[in-house]
Design an enzyme around this catalytic site. Structure first.
Site, short mmCIF file in Angstrom:
data_model
loop_
_atom_site.label_atom_id
_atom_site.label_comp_id
_atom_site.label_asym_id
_atom_site.label_seq_id
_atom_site.Cartn_x
_atom_site.Cartn_y
_atom_site.Cartn_z
N GLY A 238 -4.23 -6.40 4.49
CA GLY A 238 -4.92 -7.16 3.46
C GLY A 238 -6.40 -6.97 3.25
O GLY A 238 -6.95 -7.42 2.32
N GLU A 272 -3.26 -4.18 10.86
CA GLU A 272 -1.95 -3.23 10.24
C GLU A 272 -2.32 -3.05 8.76
O GLU A 272 -1.69 -3.60 8.03
CB GLU A 272 -0.72 -3.82 10.29
N GLY A 274 -2.91 -1.59 5.09
CA GLY A 274 -2.28 -0.08 4.10
C GLY A 274 -3.16 0.26 3.16
O GLY A 274 -3.37 1.23 3.13
N ARG A 275 -3.23 -0.38 2.25
CA ARG A 275 -3.97 -0.13 1.02
C ARG A 275 -5.23 0.55 1.21
O ARG A 275 -5.60 1.60 0.75
CB ARG A 275 -4.11 -1.36 0.19
N CYS A 350 8.40 3.97 -23.64
CA CYS A 350 8.48 3.13 -24.67
C CYS A 350 8.61 1.55 -24.54
O CYS A 350 9.36 0.83 -24.76
CB CYS A 350 9.74 3.48 -25.65
N TYR A 379 0.48 2.28 -2.95
CA TYR A 379 1.35 1.34 -3.72
C TYR A 379 1.09 2.11 -5.10
O TYR A 379 0.95 1.52 -5.91
CB TYR A 379 0.71 -0.13 -4.01
#
Ligand SMILES: *Cc1c(COP(=O)(O)O)cnc(C)c1O
Length: 399
Positions: A238, A272, A274-275, A350, A379
């Site tokens: 986070g 842990e 990620g981003r 579209c 992500y």
């Protein structure tokens, strides 16, 4: 935003080869960033990477060189990770693990299981017994009051998942039910090692340290009452990525110092993220196909779109980008261009939702110019709806 010259050179070469749109992963930059994260953390804190942020095999391999392990949330991620990083330590978390996934993970010798419910714990215990193994678990907790004060992330609103009703983790009643199961005769196939929490996403260092204090404040007492020696606390991920200020990164040094002050002898803290690990290494490179005015506003349509880079649509931000001027123009008519002012950059889908950046102030953008979207390493490709409209997939490149 700042564009590294090697990414710019790659974009120009790919344009000449008609190989845009493309993803570029700067593995050199990723190596340096992952090493800096590891260096900023005390030795007593373990760094796992959350594979769901970007499971690209070469990205995983690069991060794994500096991480203590990898966190996976499905059998698919687990099998993929085992082949990309053979022999790496793996923690298996996430909601809705099936009995088949649990059995396969037990047989594969998964290092830690993050248990989400009493039912899942029983399924795991049975699978471990059947396989003749003992498995190590952390119970995922959703403590009361943990959501308070967690909204103050930088770079926008934090995504809070703890301290309120949630499919993730367990409140005290369910946690105690798990502990009773673990204390019952015949539960020897499962060993309780500590607690896991992932309470919010998009927090700055102080926000995450506050969330760590909440978990430890509750967890140390709870674990000691349950006889857990040398407990482990997984604090989750986070760490914020600020898409509005792409050059400002999460303060790992401050976070590391804070964790060093929090950790007690004998216990293991684990994170842990990620981003914040992989976002910065990824670039989505494209070409401006068309530029036009509509009811007084400028629009630029680029090759590809949110079916390749869903991040801005999913998070509701403008994806930061740099423009690469391409001087040549061969058609025998005037080159479409914006004037000075704002432009909305959209893709080829579209749907009015295919917007990568909205009303961005730019000096000029012309058909045939190139755009390099940054912060596209987490992500991004892996959360996008690739087959919508059946445009070609991007090409992939590694620097
Ligand atoms: C998604 C997730 C992470 C990683 O979150 P980031 O915001 O990418 O750092 C870590 N742990 C759990 C349990 C998750 O669901």
């Amino acid at each position: 935003m700042m564009l590294p010259p090697r990414v710019r050179d790659l974009a120009l070469r790919l344009d000449a080869e008609d190989a845009l749109p493309a993803y570029a992963y700067d593995l050199g930059a990723l190596t340096a960033h992952a090493a800096a994260i590891r260096d900023a953390l005390p030795r007593s804190v373990e760094f796992y990477y959350a594979v769901k942020a970007n499971p690209d095999a070469r990205v995983l391999h690069t991060v794994a060189g500096h991480a203590d392990g990898l966190e996976v949330s499905s059998s698919g991620e687990r099998a993929h990770t085992a082949s990309a990083v053979p022999g790496g330590k793996v923690a298996f978390g996430g909601p809705g693990k099936t009995a088949a996934e649990i059995t396969a993970a037990v047989r594969a010798g998964t290092h830690r299981f993050h248990v989400e419910s009493p039912h899942e714990l029983r399924t795991l215990a049975e699978a471990a017994r059947a396989a003749g193994r003992t498995v190590d678990v952390l119970l995922r907790v959703n403590p009361s009051g943990s959501g308070a004060g967690l909204g103050a992330g930088f770079g926008g609103v934090a995504l809070v998942m703890g301290g309120r009703p949630s499919p993730f983790g367990m409140d005290l009643a369910l946690l105690n039910a798990c502990a009773d199961t673990l204390a019952s005769p015949g539960s020897g196939s499962v060993r309780l090692r500590g607690l896991h929490a992932h309470l919010a996403s998009g927090l700055d260092a102080d926000g995450l340290l506050a969330s760590a204090r909440t978990l430890l404040g509750f967890g140390r007492g709870w674990c000691s009452a349950r006889g857990v020696r040398d407990p482990e606390f997984n604090l989750g991920g986070g760490m914020a990525v600020d898409y509005r200020r792409p050059d400002s990164v999460f303060d790992w040094a401050r976070y590391g110092r804070g964790l060093a002050a929090l950790v007690c002898p004998g216990e293991t803290l684990r994170i842990e993220p990620g981003r914040a690990v992989t976002a910065y290494c990824g670039w989505y490179l494209s070409r401006v196909l068309d530029v036009k005015q509509s009811h007084g506003e400028a629009f630029a349509v680029v090759a590809g779109g949110t079916h390749h880079l869903r991040t801005p649509a999913a998070k509701g931000h403008d994806q930061p980008f740099a423009v690469i001027d391409v001087p040549g123009w061969t058609p025998g008519w005037e080159r479409p261009a914006t004037g000075t002012g704002s432009v909305t950059v959209c893709g080829q889908l579209c749907t009015p939702k295919d917007i990568l950046a909205s009303r961005v102030q730019l000096l000029r953008l012309r058909a045939g110019d190139l755009i390099a979207f940054g912060l596209a390493g987490a992500y991004a490709w892996n959360i996008s709806h690739h087959s919508f409209l059946m445009h070609p997939e991007p090409t992939f490149h590694y620097l």
